[in-house]
Design an enzyme around this catalytic site. Structure first.
Site, PDB file in Angstrom:
ATOM      1  N   GLU A 163       5.596 -34.622 -29.672  1.00 32.87           N
ATOM      2  CA  GLU A 163       6.842 -33.838 -29.654  1.00 32.87           C
ATOM      3  C   GLU A 163       7.188 -33.329 -31.052  1.00 32.87           C
ATOM      4  OE1 GLU A 163       6.189 -36.949 -28.743  1.00 32.87           O
ATOM      5  OE2 GLU A 163       7.957 -37.827 -27.825  1.00 32.87           O
ATOM      6  N   ARG A 164       6.561 -33.922 -32.075  1.00 31.30           N
ATOM      7  CA  ARG A 164       6.963 -33.572 -33.446  1.00 31.30           C
ATOM      8  C   ARG A 164       6.360 -32.254 -33.915  1.00 31.30           C
ATOM      9  NH1 ARG A 164       6.274 -39.375 -35.100  1.00 31.30           N
ATOM     10  NH2 ARG A 164       8.081 -40.348 -34.120  1.00 31.30           N
TER      11      ARG A 164
ATOM     12  N   SER B 112      -0.356 -44.756 -31.975  1.00 30.95           N
ATOM     13  CA  SER B 112      -0.147 -46.057 -32.621  1.00 30.95           C
ATOM     14  C   SER B 112      -0.615 -47.195 -31.704  1.00 30.95           C
ATOM     15  CB  SER B 112       1.333 -46.226 -32.956  1.00 30.95           C
ATOM     16  OG  SER B 112       2.088 -46.165 -31.766  1.00 30.95           O
TER      17      SER B 112
ATOM     18  N   LYS C  46      -0.756 -33.546 -23.392  1.00 26.53           N
ATOM     19  CA  LYS C  46       0.633 -33.912 -23.683  1.00 26.53           C
ATOM     20  C   LYS C  46       0.661 -34.149 -25.196  1.00 26.53           C
ATOM     21  CE  LYS C  46       3.309 -36.589 -24.689  1.00 26.53           C
ATOM     22  NZ  LYS C  46       4.008 -36.463 -25.995  1.00 26.53           N
TER      23      LYS C  46
ATOM     24  N   CYS D 263      -5.360 -41.364 -39.693  1.00 28.76           N
ATOM     25  CA  CYS D 263      -5.779 -42.655 -39.133  1.00 28.76           C
ATOM     26  C   CYS D 263      -6.962 -43.219 -39.895  1.00 28.76           C
ATOM     27  CB  CYS D 263      -6.145 -42.494 -37.672  1.00 28.76           C
ATOM     28  SG  CYS D 263      -7.431 -41.273 -37.442  1.00 28.76           S
TER      29      CYS D 263
ATOM     30  N   PHE E 171       1.074 -37.103 -33.737  1.00 30.83           N
ATOM     31  CA  PHE E 171       1.573 -35.991 -34.551  1.00 30.83           C
ATOM     32  C   PHE E 171       0.634 -35.623 -35.701  1.00 30.83           C
ATOM     33  CE2 PHE E 171       2.958 -39.386 -37.417  1.00 30.83           C
ATOM     34  CZ  PHE E 171       2.765 -38.805 -38.667  1.00 30.83           C
TER      35      PHE E 171
ATOM     36  N   GLU F 145       1.038 -51.178 -40.590  1.00 27.74           N
ATOM     37  CA  GLU F 145       0.410 -49.884 -40.852  1.00 27.74           C
ATOM     38  C   GLU F 145       1.481 -49.000 -41.488  1.00 27.74           C
ATOM     39  OE1 GLU F 145      -0.457 -47.328 -37.503  1.00 27.74           O
ATOM     40  OE2 GLU F 145      -2.019 -46.291 -38.623  1.00 27.74           O
TER      41      GLU F 145
END
Ligand code: NAD
Length: 504
Positions: A183-184, A233, A180, A288, A156, A389
């Site tokens: 979804e957020r 993640s 893909k 990240c 996301f 994290e």
């Protein structure tokens, strides 16, 4: 694709050149994290949608792989221009669904465009090699060919940049690419698809398929998907790597991070504090490469913590369309709750809470998922604030006595994405960059994200697989080598066939 408080956008897939709701009935809400409101309903793929998408990609890959390099790169030049013209549109979609401030969203588009520019010059990377007369009358040449169909599964936190780390290189090297997205914040992916189409990319070469675990699993196991690029993640990266490998696919799976900045007493403290503050709290710490741990060496600690706190207090937290905002909300209420819990646990375990952003409320955005900059000093390596994290605007400070100790701390951490050292000593910098077990290192640079013609990737639990992403490693990942040994005998030449293994 506008999003206002009252309008809920229908967010579709992009299959074989067309937006479509697909045949699935399942949908999922998409939120504006700054208001807490639902702004979109996302169609989730059915197994039939997945089959249709892969079939279209498979057919498109066959013909696209035959298109000349010159024509493929022309599409990239046009795509670069369209992305540049639509930077503001893309940034607005990102800010609406992710929450980051508009200038930061435009920055991620710009970093993505750099990869498109690299891909426009892909001819240089695909030149191959040639050895003349390796044996009498025999030459060898080697070159690289596309894998076929590759899928990209993205997180996301960079809904434009991370897809653009993958797709331009995959497509310029002759593959069909299925995205893909998260979804957020899925809407930017559709504008990218439209722009690829406008740039002249044939239908089926770039497609967008929405879904969660089921869709990912479908891609990982489909026999006609040849490669998987994943960014997200660590637990999911590990799962994706193991599963796709089991199905015989080539995989690169980039995972989570815990990025340390080491601050030496000889550093320019004003500069170090400015940069660490921005790198910890920019994008609400949801990068990240965000600096989430400051490792202060010796007498650097007290000075640094004072200066960080002063700067962090001045961070303007607001919705991302506020031109004065430095930082927006976090992505979900669950993210906010998790963060609050971790900070509470650290405080209870004896950390010094220098700045507490847990209960921050932004005026007129009381339902937004906001957390203010938070600084925890005197954290130890057993606290969850260190072991997890956090992925939010929380900076933890560890105090150590020497550079050697700092290196031991960073190397003992299971993640190895990015790190930085702040120092005025070339010797310290060289020592650190050579000994540290991390994939990307900054010297007085807090977010050492490599430019597009180098490759991006971490070590240890931050990357599963051989290849880093984009740049030369991206080209290697999306192509396979082929070596040809050829002879064109003259009709009159004696045959040299032998039952022994041929030697030169
Ligand atoms: P995430 O792992 O939850 O999701 C990433 C992708 O995996 C999404 O598309 C999601 O739909 C899919 N997914 C989620 N759960 C799944 C499951 N059980 N099975 C199969 N697929 C699943 O990550 P996120 O929260 O979207 O993004 C934040 C994370 O990504 C952080 O850990 C961050 O460090 C990491 N990240 C890493 C890099 C890097 O370059 N190393 C870059 C950006 C983000």
């Amino acid at each position: 694709m506008s999003t206002t408080a009252t309008e809920i956008t229908d967010i579709k897939h992009f299959i074989n050149g067309q937006p479509t709701a697909g045949s699935g009935t399942a949908t999922q809400p998409v939120y504006n994290p700054a208001t807490g409101e639902i702004t979109g309903q996302l169609h989730l793929a059915s197994p039939e949608d997945l089959a249709q998408t892969v079939a279209a990609a498979h057919a498109a890959a066959d013909s696209w792989g035959e298109v000349s390099i010159v024509k493929r790169t022309k599409v990239m030049f046009r795509f670069q221009q369209l992305l540049t013209e639509h930077t503001d549109d893309l940034a607005r979609l990102v800010t609406s669904e992710h929450g980051k401030v508009l200038s930061d969203a435009a920055g991620e588009v710009a970093r993505g465009i750099e990869v498109v520019e690299y891909a426009a010059g892909i001819s240089q990377s695909l030149k191959g090699e040639y050895s003349d007369q390796v044996s009498t009358g025999i030459d060898v040449f080697s070159f690289r060919q596309p894998l076929g169909v590759v899928a990209g599964i993205t997180p996301f936190n960079f809904p434009v940049m991370v897809p653009l780390w993958m797709a331009p290189v995959a497509i310029a090297t002759g593959n069909a690419f299925i995205l893909k997205p998260s979804e957020r914040d899925p809407s930017a992916a559709l504008l990218i698809a439209e722009l690829f189409k406008q740039a002249g990319l044939p239908d089926g070469v770039f497609q967008v398929l929405h879904g969660g675990k089921e869709t990912v699993d479908g891609l990982l196991s489909h026999p006609d998907v040849d490669g998987i690029s994943f960014v997200g993640s660590t637990p999911i990266a590990k799962y994706v790597h193991e599963t796709a490998t089991k199905y015989g696919k080539r995989v690169q799976a980039l995972g989570g991070a815990k990025n340390h900045a080491v601050i030496m007493p000889d550093a320019d403290m004003e500069q170090a504090a400015d940069h660490i503050n921005a790198a910890a709290f920019g994008s609400a710490g949801q990068r990240c490469m965000a600096i989430s741990v400051a490792v202060a060496v010796g007498e650097a600690a007290d000075i640094l913590v004072d200066k960080l706190a002063e700067r962090a207090r001045g961070v303007n937290v607001s919705h991302g369309f506020d031109e004065k905002a430095d930082m927006g909300p976090v992505i979900t209420p669950a993210s906010k709750t998790r963060l609050q819990k971790i900070v509470g646990e650290a405080e209870q375990a004896g950390a010094a809470l220098i700045l507490d952003g847990r209960d921050l409320v932004v005026k007129n955005h009381e339902n937004g998922f906001f957390v203010g900059p938070t600084i925890l000093d005197r954290v130890n390596r057993e606290m969850s604030a260190y072991t997890e994290e956090i992925f939010g605007p929380v900076l933890v400070v560890l105090r150590v006595d020497s550079l050697d100790e700092a290196i031991d701390v960073v190397n003992a951490n299971p993640y190895g994405n990015g790190t930085a050292i702040f120092t005025s000593s070339g010797s310290h910098a060289r020592n650190y960059t050579r000994r540290i077990h991390v994939g990307m290192v900054g010297v007085n640079v807090p977010l050492p994200v490599p430019v597009a013609w180098h490759s991006f990737g971490g070590w240890k639990n931050s990357l599963f697989g051989e290849h880093h992403i984009y740049g030369p490693d991206g080209v290697r990942f999306y192509t396979r080598g082929k070596a040809v040994t050829q002879r064109w005998p003259e009709p009159a030449q004696l045959s040299t066939a032998s039952y022994s293994f041929p030697s030169n």
